[in-house]
Design an enzyme around this catalytic site. Sequence first.
Site, PDB file in Angstrom:
ATOM      1  N   GLU A  22      27.878  35.558  61.819  1.00  0.00           N
ATOM      2  CA  GLU A  22      27.901  34.330  62.604  1.00  0.00           C
ATOM      3  C   GLU A  22      26.993  34.482  63.822  1.00  0.00           C
ATOM      4  OE1 GLU A  22      31.166  31.352  64.658  1.00  0.00           O
ATOM      5  OE2 GLU A  22      31.837  33.024  63.418  1.00  0.00           O
ATOM      6  N   ASP A  51      15.327  35.347  64.435  1.00  0.00           N
ATOM      7  CA  ASP A  51      15.915  34.044  64.724  1.00  0.00           C
ATOM      8  C   ASP A  51      14.786  33.208  65.291  1.00  0.00           C
ATOM      9  OD1 ASP A  51      18.184  32.350  64.596  1.00  0.00           O
ATOM     10  OD2 ASP A  51      18.366  32.436  66.771  1.00  0.00           O
ATOM     11  N   LYS A 156      -0.937  28.482  57.334  1.00  0.00           N
ATOM     12  CA  LYS A 156       0.020  28.416  58.442  1.00  0.00           C
ATOM     13  C   LYS A 156       0.473  29.810  58.855  1.00  0.00           C
ATOM     14  CE  LYS A 156       4.617  27.324  58.450  1.00  0.00           C
ATOM     15  NZ  LYS A 156       5.811  26.537  58.205  1.00  0.00           N
ATOM     16  N   HIS A 161       4.572  31.438  64.469  1.00  0.00           N
ATOM     17  CA  HIS A 161       5.406  32.210  65.389  1.00  0.00           C
ATOM     18  C   HIS A 161       5.967  33.454  64.702  1.00  0.00           C
ATOM     19  CE1 HIS A 161       7.628  29.209  63.210  1.00  0.00           C
ATOM     20  NE2 HIS A 161       8.799  29.695  63.568  1.00  0.00           N
TER      21      HIS A 161
END
Length: 177
Positions: A22, A51, A156, A161
């Site tokens: 989580e 993330d 891309k 990122h």
Amino acid sequence: MFSPFGIEILLPVDLNIAFSPEETDNTFLGNSFIKSKELHKLTGLPSIADDSGISVYALQHDPGVFSARYGKPEFSDRDRALYLLENMKGQDDRRAYYTCVLTYVDSTNELSFEGKVFGEISEDYDENNLYGFGYDPIFYYPPFAKRFSEVPEKEKNKVSHRKIALDNFLLWFQSQK
């Protein structure tokens, strides 16, 4: 991307590990470390996780870490992008950026590597959406003069990122030999 360095990447599924920690932190860094630390704890192997999300200046950098949960729980990726467009109505400042934080954990290191790519939020949704996912149909990248959803993944991935964060990791990794 890893093969030239002699790195074999295994996913939790490759190791028959049920893995869905989580994400309870309110930062990309914290959520990435939750995943990489848990995976290292479960496997004892060097572990990487990431993330990422999109941040919009006019929305005080929202949705940010909540990019995948922006809007209502039942929203699809398209719904979230349209919700962001709705929240941008009347905004002149359309600057936005994607962030990726990649974390690496092994028995002696807990490191992080960040990548960002800057662009703008378009005025509408790219209904063709040939190549993108998530917010790509509304993320306009000025150097390409296109939205990310209009650019093949290979192209891309040269500027994304994630690529920047991964390149930063690989620079560190190479320096360890």
